[in-house]
Design a protein around this motif. Sequence first.
Motif, short mmCIF file in Angstrom:
data_model
loop_
_atom_site.label_atom_id
_atom_site.label_comp_id
_atom_site.label_asym_id
_atom_site.label_seq_id
_atom_site.Cartn_x
_atom_site.Cartn_y
_atom_site.Cartn_z
N ARG A 194 0.84 -1.21 0.00
CA ARG A 194 0.00 0.00 0.00
C ARG A 194 0.87 1.25 0.00
O ARG A 194 0.58 2.23 -0.69
CB ARG A 194 -0.95 -0.02 1.21
N ARG A 195 1.95 1.25 0.77
CA ARG A 195 2.84 2.40 0.81
C ARG A 195 3.52 2.59 -0.55
O ARG A 195 3.71 3.71 -1.02
CB ARG A 195 3.90 2.21 1.88
N ALA A 196 3.90 1.47 -1.17
CA ALA A 196 4.55 1.56 -2.48
C ALA A 196 3.59 2.15 -3.51
O ALA A 196 3.98 3.00 -4.33
CB ALA A 196 5.02 0.19 -2.93
N ALA A 197 2.32 1.73 -3.46
CA ALA A 197 1.33 2.28 -4.39
C ALA A 197 1.13 3.77 -4.16
O ALA A 197 1.00 4.55 -5.11
CB ALA A 197 0.01 1.52 -4.25
N ALA A 198 1.15 4.19 -2.88
CA ALA A 198 1.00 5.61 -2.58
C ALA A 198 2.17 6.41 -3.13
O ALA A 198 2.01 7.51 -3.67
CB ALA A 198 0.87 5.81 -1.08
N ALA A 199 3.38 5.86 -2.99
CA ALA A 199 4.56 6.54 -3.54
C ALA A 199 4.46 6.63 -5.06
O ALA A 199 4.77 7.67 -5.66
CB ALA A 199 5.82 5.80 -3.13
N ALA A 200 4.01 5.56 -5.70
CA ALA A 200 3.88 5.56 -7.15
C ALA A 200 2.88 6.60 -7.62
O ALA A 200 3.05 7.24 -8.67
CB ALA A 200 3.48 4.18 -7.65
N HIS A 201 1.82 6.81 -6.84
CA HIS A 201 0.78 7.76 -7.21
C HIS A 201 1.32 9.19 -7.33
O HIS A 201 0.72 10.02 -8.01
CB HIS A 201 -0.37 7.73 -6.20
N THR A 202 2.44 9.49 -6.66
CA THR A 202 2.99 10.84 -6.79
C THR A 202 3.46 11.12 -8.21
O THR A 202 3.60 12.28 -8.59
CB THR A 202 4.17 11.05 -5.82
N MET A 227 1.77 10.01 -10.91
CA MET A 227 0.58 10.20 -11.75
C MET A 227 -0.62 10.36 -10.81
O MET A 227 -1.38 9.42 -10.60
CB MET A 227 0.39 9.04 -12.72
N PRO A 228 -0.78 11.55 -10.22
CA PRO A 228 -1.82 11.75 -9.21
C PRO A 228 -3.23 11.45 -9.71
O PRO A 228 -4.10 11.09 -8.91
CB PRO A 228 -1.67 13.22 -8.82
N ASP A 229 -3.47 11.61 -11.01
CA ASP A 229 -4.82 11.42 -11.54
C ASP A 229 -5.05 10.00 -12.05
O ASP A 229 -5.98 9.77 -12.82
CB ASP A 229 -5.08 12.43 -12.66
N ALA A 230 -4.19 9.08 -11.66
CA ALA A 230 -4.37 7.69 -12.09
C ALA A 230 -5.74 7.19 -11.66
O ALA A 230 -6.15 7.35 -10.51
CB ALA A 230 -3.28 6.81 -11.52
N GLY A 231 -6.44 6.55 -12.60
CA GLY A 231 -7.76 6.04 -12.28
C GLY A 231 -7.70 4.80 -11.41
O GLY A 231 -8.62 4.54 -10.63
N SER A 232 -6.63 4.00 -11.53
CA SER A 232 -6.55 2.76 -10.77
C SER A 232 -5.12 2.29 -10.70
O SER A 232 -4.27 2.69 -11.49
CB SER A 232 -7.42 1.66 -11.43
N VAL A 233 -4.88 1.43 -9.70
CA VAL A 233 -3.61 0.70 -9.61
C VAL A 233 -3.87 -0.68 -10.18
O VAL A 233 -4.58 -1.49 -9.58
CB VAL A 233 -3.12 0.61 -8.15
N SER A 234 -3.32 -0.95 -11.37
CA SER A 234 -3.60 -2.22 -12.04
C SER A 234 -2.83 -3.37 -11.42
O SER A 234 -3.27 -4.52 -11.45
CB SER A 234 -3.25 -2.12 -13.53
N GLU A 235 -1.64 -3.05 -10.85
CA GLU A 235 -0.79 -4.13 -10.36
C GLU A 235 0.23 -3.56 -9.38
O GLU A 235 0.74 -2.46 -9.56
CB GLU A 235 -0.06 -4.79 -11.55
N THR A 236 0.50 -4.28 -8.30
CA THR A 236 1.60 -3.97 -7.39
C THR A 236 2.25 -5.31 -7.05
O THR A 236 1.62 -6.16 -6.42
CB THR A 236 1.11 -3.28 -6.12
N ARG A 237 3.49 -5.49 -7.46
CA ARG A 237 4.16 -6.76 -7.18
C ARG A 237 5.58 -6.52 -6.69
O ARG A 237 6.25 -5.58 -7.12
CB ARG A 237 4.18 -7.67 -8.42
N LEU A 238 6.02 -7.38 -5.76
CA LEU A 238 7.38 -7.31 -5.25
C LEU A 238 8.31 -8.00 -6.24
O LEU A 238 8.04 -9.12 -6.69
CB LEU A 238 7.45 -7.99 -3.89
N VAL A 239 9.40 -7.31 -6.61
CA VAL A 239 10.31 -7.82 -7.63
C VAL A 239 11.75 -7.55 -7.21
O VAL A 239 12.02 -6.79 -6.28
CB VAL A 239 10.05 -7.15 -9.01
N VAL A 240 12.68 -8.17 -7.92
CA VAL A 240 14.08 -7.76 -7.88
C VAL A 240 14.32 -6.92 -9.14
O VAL A 240 14.09 -7.40 -10.26
CB VAL A 240 15.03 -8.96 -7.84
N PHE A 241 14.71 -5.69 -8.95
CA PHE A 241 14.97 -4.79 -10.08
C PHE A 241 16.46 -4.88 -10.40
O PHE A 241 17.30 -4.48 -9.58
CB PHE A 241 14.56 -3.37 -9.71
#
Length: 682
Positions: free
Chosen positions: A77-85, A87-101
């Motif tokens: 949830r915190r990661a999604a909130a950070a991502a929203h910064t 694109m503040p007007d994003a209509g939805s979060v389609s996916e949030t997954r833990l990965v190795v980048f």
Amino acid sequence: MLTHLAAGRDGERLIRVGTTAGPRGLTYHAYQRTYRELPVVGGDFVAVTDASGNLMGTPLHGRPPIDVDVTPYLTPRRAAAAAHTRMPDAGSVSETRLVVFAPGTEQRLAYEVVLTGTSRNGRPSRLHVIVDARSGAIPVTWDEVLDGSGNGYYYDDTVIDTRRTSSGYAMSDPDRRGLFCGIQGNGAVTGPDDSWGNGSGTDLETACADAYYAAQQEWNMLRDWLERDGFDGAGGAFPLFVGLNAVNAYWNGHTVNIGHTKDSQRQLTELDVVAHEFGHSVFQYTPGGFDGYTETYALNEATGDIFGALTEHYANHPSDEPDYVYAEEADALGRGPERVMYDPSAGPRDEPNCWSPQIPDTEVHDAAGPANHWFYLVAEGSDPGGDKPSSPICAGGPDSVTGLGIRTAGRIWMTALLQKTSFWEYADARVATLNAVTQLYPGDCARFDTVRAAWDAVSVPAQAAEPGRPGTCGEPADSFSLDVVPGTAETDAGGTASSTVITHTTAGDPQTVGLAASGLPVGVTAVFNPPSVVSGNSSVLTVSTAKSTPAGTHRITVTGTGSAGSRTTTFDLTVRQSAPAPCPRHETIRTGTLPAGSTQYQPDGGFFRTTVSGTHRACLDRPDDTDLALALQRWSGRSWTVVAEATGADTTLTHSGQAGYYRYRIQARSGGGDYSLGYDSP
């Protein structure tokens, strides 16, 4: 098939995700990796086998084993909130997954968050955001929706393949699965007969006839010239829509959308514009997709331009003579062609002809200039004659380049795309095209020399992973390659970091290579031990920073100079903030340097969003001899309002607030220097 490649890579698993047949019995196997069951974003690779099934090359060359802690500090949830910064007007979060980048040699635990909605400039967007799972930093984003600009043009007396319906005809392809042309918001255009349009520049049925013709010509070119089965490589195509109310055309990941010229008198349905947008689909549907940094997007844009030129040459329509300029027919923006492949700097955007360390910081259409330039040199050469324009060669390049013809150049680029990985960069494209020419034309010295000389002519340096000149070519000219492994390092201000400079003799005899570094930030020195090597040997690069060295990531250019000329590569040095850290651990950490009397906003000059009410906590660490004030601001819908300010010597604050958009303001009331901000949000 290649599970033995995972030997010595504890926790890694190789997963084959696709196989594509190539020319001459070659097969291209796309692999993804996982680490301790987490997807490795940027860990994909392509293995090539010959007609007998033998592995060609070393597909994991230069990729160190994964070794990261897989325990996140942030919640999804915190990661999604950070991502929203982002694109503040994003209509939805389609996916949030833990990965190795892990693109290249970089490795970190992260969340990949996919946001769907409308970007800040009003365009459709499907934005991928990588959020560091431990610090909350956002190292990279990329958008699936790709766009370009062009103009409209109409093609008379063309034959297009349509479908018979119960009541007439539809502009829906009976053989090219998935291809049809419609007006925005509708299905395929239909009519009582099989004659389409009235020749008007504003008529959308006419626009569909032009665009549909262009798409079918590109399909045929891929089949007849490049041996590819459709846009997706598996016999599939995608819908095409005209009537976009914008001076634009774009590919959004599953459809091509075409708008109009600036004066609204024509639609953007010129052959090379439509082929450019469908070219993005080919880039997406080859290994690695389009995930990556700026250079990946630049090579994606260049791919669109390359397929535009190939389609124009294949169609050879008398109303649009084949050339290497883009979107020139209707002059949609009143400034002539949008891009000039034989001399990118001659276009209206003054695109760079040559690769340089500044390319990753260049707008993606402009950053495509060196790849477009390379393609023209391979296709036509630097001085082709026959009324074809000459093409300049960048400093340090060969005296000339002899062209191979556009069809051969296209085959080489298409075969290189079959070896593409995520986070593809110019250096990777150089290696892939040299591998491609050896696979397509084994032992062909002239073709190999042209491809290599064209990269030299646009200043893309030789790479350690690239193949050498075919052994049957006789006595080769001396040449060497240069690389830095690892290509990134981190240190605190005042500390040191090191890496290894690796040289290889790629042709001819070994030669002495002198090493130097440039682009050093303030307070940084670089020492090579030894300062020169005989190609085939290595040197240790040690960089020393000062307390005054600015925090951030600095790109340093490493140059090797020998009898064969100079080669360059880059090394990214990240200098961490050296401020004290007495604050307790917080979920998100941001650092910066604040000059006296100035103000900064965090995170990263932007803001963050909370979707629930709750408590905000923050702590600001700063030098003892400074007075830095901390405030939390909330967006009221019309302005930013201070809702909490720090109190006490520790510069901490707590605030209970509603859901909304927030940011932190840091002001230097007296003194200045490095600081570290830690904060938690609901």
